[in-house]
Design a protein around this motif. Structure first.
Motif, PDB file in Angstrom:
ATOM      1  N   ALA A  45       0.824  -1.209   0.000  1.00 29.34           N
ATOM      2  CA  ALA A  45       0.000   0.000   0.000  1.00 29.34           C
ATOM      3  C   ALA A  45       0.863   1.267   0.000  1.00 29.34           C
ATOM      4  CB  ALA A  45      -0.937   0.002   1.204  1.00 29.34           C
ATOM      5  N   LEU A  46       1.981   1.235   0.704  1.00 29.78           N
ATOM      6  CA  LEU A  46       2.857   2.403   0.746  1.00 29.78           C
ATOM      7  C   LEU A  46       3.452   2.683  -0.635  1.00 29.78           C
ATOM      8  CD1 LEU A  46       4.263   4.680   2.253  1.00 29.78           C
ATOM      9  CD2 LEU A  46       6.051   3.057   2.904  1.00 29.78           C
ATOM     10  N   GLU A  47       3.872   1.623  -1.327  1.00 25.96           N
ATOM     11  CA  GLU A  47       4.407   1.799  -2.676  1.00 25.96           C
ATOM     12  C   GLU A  47       3.332   2.357  -3.611  1.00 25.96           C
ATOM     13  OE1 GLU A  47       6.158  -1.815  -4.090  1.00 25.96           O
ATOM     14  OE2 GLU A  47       7.698  -1.807  -2.534  1.00 25.96           O
ATOM     15  N   ASP A  48       2.091   1.877  -3.461  1.00 27.28           N
ATOM     16  CA  ASP A  48       0.985   2.390  -4.273  1.00 27.28           C
ATOM     17  C   ASP A  48       0.771   3.872  -3.995  1.00 27.28           C
ATOM     18  OD1 ASP A  48       0.660  -0.184  -5.203  1.00 27.28           O
ATOM     19  OD2 ASP A  48      -1.174  -0.573  -4.056  1.00 27.28           O
ATOM     20  N   TRP A  49       0.831   4.235  -2.719  1.00 26.01           N
ATOM     21  CA  TRP A  49       0.618   5.632  -2.322  1.00 26.01           C
ATOM     22  C   TRP A  49       1.706   6.534  -2.922  1.00 26.01           C
ATOM     23  CZ3 TRP A  49      -3.276   8.010   0.450  1.00 26.01           C
ATOM     24  CH2 TRP A  49      -3.030   9.344   0.819  1.00 26.01           C
TER      25      TRP A  49
END
Length: 74
Positions: A45-49
């Motif tokens: 999720a952090l990479e997506d953000w």
């Protein structure tokens, strides 16, 4: 009897830099779209953000014009 003025809070103004920065909602929506592009497969999720934020900053930065790299070859 004199009319009393209502207290009005000053409007919050965004700095010029903040105007070019996407909102949290815009970033969250793009990050969710990235998740959907993976067909809901597990990811980070952090990479997506971060990817979403970079993409949106890139789109909004286009209006400022691109900086042309210069060569400093001797």
């Amino acid at each position: 009897m004199p009319k009393m003025r209502e207290a009005v809070s000053p409007k919050l103004r965004k700095s010029p830099a903040a105007k070019n920065h996407p909102t949290r909602e815009e970033i969250a929506l793009r990050a969710y779209e990235i998740y959907l592009e993976r067909n809901g497969a597990p990811g980070n999720a952090l990479e997506d953000w971060v990817r979403a934020e970079h993409e949106l900053l890139g789109e909004k930065g286009k209006s400022r014009g691109k900086v042309k790299p210069i060569s400093i070859a001797a």
